[in-house]
Design a protein around this motif. Structure first.
Motif, PDB file in Angstrom:
ATOM      1  N   ARG A  45      39.577  96.961  38.475  1.00 13.29           N
ATOM      2  CA  ARG A  45      39.888  95.926  39.472  1.00 13.29           C
ATOM      3  C   ARG A  45      41.383  96.202  39.941  1.00 13.29           C
ATOM      4  N   ALA A  46      42.271  96.613  39.248  1.00 14.55           N
ATOM      5  CA  ALA A  46      43.433  96.977  39.655  1.00 14.55           C
ATOM      6  C   ALA A  46      43.386  98.183  40.728  1.00 14.55           C
ATOM      7  N   THR A  48      41.136  98.866  42.655  1.00 18.15           N
ATOM      8  CA  THR A  48      40.256  98.729  43.841  1.00 18.15           C
ATOM      9  C   THR A  48      41.339  98.009  44.853  1.00 18.15           C
ATOM     10  N   ARG A  49      42.472  97.224  44.480  1.00 13.33           N
ATOM     11  CA  ARG A  49      43.341  96.519  45.182  1.00 13.33           C
ATOM     12  C   ARG A  49      44.334  97.337  45.811  1.00 13.33           C
ATOM     13  N   HIS A  50      44.548  97.105  46.997  1.00 15.18           N
ATOM     14  CA  HIS A  50      46.011  97.923  47.410  1.00 15.18           C
ATOM     15  C   HIS A  50      47.223  97.618  46.594  1.00 15.18           C
ATOM     16  N   LEU A  51      47.746  98.542  46.008  1.00 15.14           N
ATOM     17  CA  LEU A  51      48.835  98.453  45.203  1.00 15.14           C
ATOM     18  C   LEU A  51      50.075  99.120  45.858  1.00 15.14           C
TER      19      LEU A  51
END
Length: 105
Positions: A45-46, A48-51
């Motif tokens: 999940r991390a 697939t997020r914009h970090l």
């Protein structure tokens, strides 16, 4: 065919050594890095997020430190994380790929 880490071969053999599916991220996190299933899903999940760079660096350190026989960042660990990080740009669920293929055929 080459694999970023020898332990990633079972997860990546069907896609010729490339990470395409979210399920592959979970498998790599679990079987290569030894994460729990819930930890591996959180990692997916991390990814697939914009970090930002700090968050991405934290994920990288966590994955590389967990690699078998790895006391720190190595070339193979760096290559594996680069492949995982690249997934964040284009990766998707395997079931979505199957649904699109069935629709097109």
């Amino acid at each position: 065919m080459t694999y970023a880490h020898r332990c990633s071969k079972p997860s990546l053999k069907d896609t010729l050594g490339r990470i395409l599916y979210q399920e592959q991220i979970i498998e790599i996190a679990m079987y290569v890095a030894g994460m729990t299933p819930s930890g591996a899903d959180g990692f997916r999940r991390a990814m697939t997020r914009h970090l930002n760079r700090v968050e991405m660096s934290s994920l990288e350190g966590g994955l590389i430190q967990r690699l078998p026989g790895n006391g720190g960042a190595t070339r193979r660990g760096d290559q594996l994380f680069a492949a995982v990080q690249g997934f964040a740009v284009y990766g998707f669920c395997r079931s979505h790929a199957a649904a699109v293929r069935a629709h097109v055929v």
